[in-house]
Write an enzyme that holds these catalytic residues in place. Structure first.
Site, PDB file in Angstrom:
ATOM      1  N   ALA A 123       0.731  -1.191   0.099  1.00 47.33           N
ATOM      2  CA  ALA A 123       0.057  -0.045  -0.066  1.00 47.33           C
ATOM      3  C   ALA A 123       0.854   1.191  -0.078  1.00 47.33           C
ATOM      4  O   ALA A 123       1.333   1.841   1.016  1.00 47.33           O
ATOM      5  CB  ALA A 123      -0.868  -0.118   1.147  1.00 47.33           C
ATOM      6  N   GLU A 364       2.819   0.247 -11.185  1.00 43.50           N
ATOM      7  CA  GLU A 364       4.332   0.310 -11.014  1.00 43.50           C
ATOM      8  C   GLU A 364       5.068   1.201 -11.910  1.00 43.50           C
ATOM      9  O   GLU A 364       6.061   0.598 -12.425  1.00 43.50           O
ATOM     10  CB  GLU A 364       4.466  -1.251 -11.012  1.00 43.50           C
ATOM     11  CG  GLU A 364       3.831  -2.084 -10.116  1.00 43.50           C
ATOM     12  CD  GLU A 364       4.007  -3.343 -10.058  1.00 43.50           C
ATOM     13  OE1 GLU A 364       5.288  -4.007 -10.568  1.00 43.50           O
ATOM     14  OE2 GLU A 364       3.305  -4.179  -9.504  1.00 43.50           O
TER      15      GLU A 364
HETATM   16  C1  LIG Z   1      -5.815  -1.567 -10.955  1.00 39.35           C
HETATM   17  C2  LIG Z   1      -4.719  -1.276 -10.182  1.00 39.35           C
HETATM   18  C3  LIG Z   1      -3.790  -1.965  -9.424  1.00 39.35           C
HETATM   19  C4  LIG Z   1      -2.801  -1.048  -8.660  1.00 39.35           C
HETATM   20  N1  LIG Z   1      -2.163  -1.629  -7.544  1.00 39.35           N
HETATM   21  C5  LIG Z   1      -1.271  -0.989  -6.696  1.00 39.35           C
HETATM   22  C6  LIG Z   1      -0.866  -1.573  -5.477  1.00 39.35           C
HETATM   23  O1  LIG Z   1      -1.046  -2.792  -5.152  1.00 39.35           O
HETATM   24  N2  LIG Z   1      -0.352  -0.789  -4.546  1.00 39.35           N
HETATM   25  C7  LIG Z   1       0.066   0.597  -4.842  1.00 39.35           C
HETATM   26  O2  LIG Z   1       0.752   1.215  -3.963  1.00 39.35           O
HETATM   27  N3  LIG Z   1      -0.394   1.062  -6.074  1.00 39.35           N
HETATM   28  C8  LIG Z   1      -1.180   0.408  -7.098  1.00 39.35           C
HETATM   29  N4  LIG Z   1      -1.711   1.068  -8.050  1.00 39.35           N
HETATM   30  C9  LIG Z   1      -1.430   2.380  -8.409  1.00 39.35           C
HETATM   31  C10 LIG Z   1      -0.539   2.704  -9.477  1.00 39.35           C
HETATM   32  O3  LIG Z   1       0.679   2.393  -9.269  1.00 39.35           O
HETATM   33  C11 LIG Z   1      -0.915   4.315  -9.980  1.00 39.35           C
HETATM   34  O4  LIG Z   1      -2.217   4.213 -10.411  1.00 39.35           O
HETATM   35  C12 LIG Z   1       0.189   4.781 -10.677  1.00 39.35           C
HETATM   36  O5  LIG Z   1       1.584   4.963 -10.078  1.00 39.35           O
HETATM   37  C13 LIG Z   1       0.005   6.173 -11.248  1.00 39.35           C
HETATM   38  O6  LIG Z   1      -0.597   7.117 -10.459  1.00 39.35           O
HETATM   39  P1  LIG Z   1      -2.083   7.911 -10.580  1.00 39.35           P
HETATM   40  O7  LIG Z   1      -2.984   6.908 -10.999  1.00 39.35           O
HETATM   41  O8  LIG Z   1      -2.179   8.849  -9.540  1.00 39.35           O
HETATM   42  O9  LIG Z   1      -1.539   8.865 -11.911  1.00 39.35           O
HETATM   43  P2  LIG Z   1      -1.193  10.258 -11.972  1.00 39.35           P
HETATM   44  O10 LIG Z   1       0.387  10.086 -11.291  1.00 39.35           O
HETATM   45  O11 LIG Z   1      -1.960  11.170 -11.457  1.00 39.35           O
HETATM   46  O12 LIG Z   1      -1.003  10.275 -13.659  1.00 39.35           O
HETATM   47  C14 LIG Z   1      -1.685  10.706 -14.431  1.00 39.35           C
HETATM   48  C15 LIG Z   1      -1.027  10.637 -15.868  1.00 39.35           C
HETATM   49  O13 LIG Z   1      -0.128  11.832 -15.971  1.00 39.35           O
HETATM   50  C16 LIG Z   1       1.240  11.201 -16.257  1.00 39.35           C
HETATM   51  N5  LIG Z   1       2.219  12.007 -14.996  1.00 39.35           N
HETATM   52  C17 LIG Z   1       2.368  12.240 -13.966  1.00 39.35           C
HETATM   53  N6  LIG Z   1       3.418  12.825 -13.513  1.00 39.35           N
HETATM   54  C18 LIG Z   1       4.250  13.128 -14.721  1.00 39.35           C
HETATM   55  C19 LIG Z   1       5.395  13.810 -14.957  1.00 39.35           C
HETATM   56  N7  LIG Z   1       6.187  14.042 -13.848  1.00 39.35           N
HETATM   57  N8  LIG Z   1       5.932  13.842 -16.412  1.00 39.35           N
HETATM   58  C20 LIG Z   1       4.994  13.197 -17.208  1.00 39.35           C
HETATM   59  N9  LIG Z   1       3.867  12.840 -16.963  1.00 39.35           N
HETATM   60  C21 LIG Z   1       3.274  12.638 -15.852  1.00 39.35           C
HETATM   61  C22 LIG Z   1       1.073   9.707 -15.827  1.00 39.35           C
HETATM   62  O14 LIG Z   1       2.054   9.188 -16.547  1.00 39.35           O
HETATM   63  C23 LIG Z   1      -0.342   9.676 -16.067  1.00 39.35           C
HETATM   64  O15 LIG Z   1      -0.170   9.554 -17.644  1.00 39.35           O
HETATM   65  C24 LIG Z   1      -2.729   0.309  -8.905  1.00 39.35           C
HETATM   66  C25 LIG Z   1      -3.337   0.855  -9.863  1.00 39.35           C
HETATM   67  C26 LIG Z   1      -4.269   0.310 -10.465  1.00 39.35           C
HETATM   68  C27 LIG Z   1      -5.221   1.066 -11.725  1.00 39.35           C
END
Ligand SMILES: Cc1cc2nc3c(=O)[nH]c(=O)nc-3n(C[C@H](O)[C@H](O)[C@H](O)COP(=O)(O)OP(=O)(O)OC[C@H]3O[C@@H](n4cnc5c(N)ncnc54)[C@H](O)[C@@H]3O)c2cc1C
Length: 388
Positions: A123, A364
């Site tokens: 988490a 990831e």
């Molecule tokens: C089904 C599922 C399972 C998951 N399992 C886990 C889990 O077990 N444990 C856990 O901790 N997390 C988990 N995650 C979370 C996952 O790792 C995050 O969704 C991911 O890291 C992206 O974060 P966000 O969704 O907040 O997107 P955001 O960070 O808001 O990104 C949105 C968009 O903006 C882009 N972006 C963001 N920052 C930048 C930048 N600096 N430069 C260019 N582009 C950028 C991203 O590439 C993306 O296209 C899971 C997610 C899903 C959907």
């Protein structure tokens, strides 16, 4: 590194047979029931799938990175939900403990995780801390022999069924960024811990994902990973660096499966008086898929061997995750195309893979975050370090 080819090859053969004979025939059932049935979980546990990456001393198989990658390529040639069921134990949910846990913590949790008696989860992500995980706000306030956790985690794989949560929380409110973060082992049933309703997702039916809430959740200080405050983000990064190679391997199996299914389809279906496979534009799609799959496999296995040899593979792990997940998306798209209208129809299975594998490019580390990592490392190696 493959430690003993004579025993590893039969292990891979038996895994391959299990995937084909037990998992593939149950794919539709898992999608329909939105769960991996208990009897299959028990069979997967008997195959040691929950303990691939957990050291032998704790009942796991202690696979090396190369062995784990090869096993992942086999295991993932079926519905993604199966490997997601075991994937938090063989991966992110146990790896923090394996890497940084104290001897006592390892002894307490790893044997149950390796045997599949308990399910782990990892988490890190929060509603306002996704790609920038160092912005996490879940707090861990020291109170006597305990820490008191408050906050919300989102998108946590296997949270609805997990027995153990590795939780990254800010134990030092005065230290923003990575330095103030610690990792905690929180058991299901701890007062103040609750999980949300599983999300309705685009794909991966059978792999439950939800929010995790901490409301004055009291965790004994003995459950601070490694007994070290402020080390949690480093632990998380260790987990993810290894996991990126593992996940890259897990992107290859579905691509192999989709290509095999698409080739069987184009060999059987006839248009214009002949099999689709005879058309050179269809052959071009097969060639592009095969080429990219082989390239990903070579890249992932090379990086796995480098990691086994103790080399720093931070950039290469990102390259693996970025290339393999994007490759899998391109292969899925071509395979839907090869099936024509049938690629869009659920009965033919390809559309499920198409939806399931879309996640690979998001979690990831999104593709964009890996592009940034790769570019920064490349520029640094070339003598042009960039700021954050
Ligand atoms: C089904 C599922 C399972 C998951 N399992 C886990 C889990 O077990 N444990 C856990 O901790 N997390 C988990 N995650 C979370 C996952 O790792 C995050 O969704 C991911 O890291 C992206 O974060 P966000 O969704 O907040 O997107 P955001 O960070 O808001 O990104 C949105 C968009 O903006 C882009 N972006 C963001 N920052 C930048 C930048 N600096 N430069 C260019 N582009 C950028 C991203 O590439 C993306 O296209 C899971 C997610 C899903 C959907």
């Amino acid at each position: 590194m493959i430690r003993d080819k004579d025993s590893f090859d039969p292990f891979l053969d038996s895994l391959r047979a299990f995937v084909r004979e037990r998992l593939v025939p149950n794919e539709e059932r898992v999608a329909r029931e939105n769960a991996v049935p208990d009897e299959l979980v028990a069979e997967m546990a008997a195959q040691h799938m929950f303990g691939y990456s957990i050291p032998e001393a704790y009942g796991g198989l202690g696979l090396t990175m190369e062995e784990l990658a090869l096993a992942a390529i086999e295991l993932s040639q079926c519905s993604v939900a199966f490997r997601a069921r075991v994937g938090t134990n063989t991966g992110i949910g146990s790896e923090g403990l394996v890497a940084d846990g104290t001897a006592q913590q390892k002894q307490r949790y790893l044997p149950d995780l390796a045997a599949g008696r308990k399910t782990a989860s990892f988490a890190l992500t929060e509603p306002e801390a996704g790609s920038d995980a160092t912005a996490l706000k879940t707090s861990a306030r020291r109170d006597g022999d305990d820490f008191v956790l408050n906050g919300t985690k989102c998108f946590i794989t296997n949270a609805p069924i997990a027995d153990l949560y590795t939780v990254m929380a800010r134990s030092d409110p005065d230290k923003p960024g990575a330095g103030g973060i610690s990792a905690f082992l929180v058991e299901r049933g701890t007062p103040g811990l609750s999980v949300g309703k599983p999300y309705d997702k685009m794909g991966q039916a059978g792999s439950p994902v939800s929010e995790v809430h901490f409301d004055n959740c009291r965790v004994p200080a003995a459950n601070l990973v490694g007994g070290l405050e402020g080390h949690g983000f480093k632990t998380a990064m260790k987990v993810l660096n290894k996991q990126r190679i593992h996940l890259a391997a897990l992107c290859i199996g579905p691509a192999i499966r989709m290509l095999n299914d698409a080739m069987a389809f184009v060999a059987g279906r006839r248009q214009f008086g002949q099999a689709l496979m005879n058309f050179q534009l269809v052959q071009a799609m097969i060639a592009d898929c095969q080429t990219e799959i082989q390239a990903a496999q070579a890249l992932v296995l090379q990086t796995a061997r480098q990691r086994d040899a103790g080399e720093d593979v931070t950039m290469n792990a990102s390259i693996c995750k970025y290339f393999s997940s994007e490759m899998c998306g391109r292969v899925a798209d071509r395979c839907v195309q090869m099936l024509g209208g049938y690629g869009y129809i659920a009965d033919y299975g390809m559309e499920r893979f198409y939806r399931d594998i879309r996640l690979f490019r998001l979690y990831e580390g999104t593709s964009q975050i890996h592009q940034l990592t790769i570019a920064r490392h490349s520029l640094k190696q070339a003598g042009h370090p960039v700021g954050r």
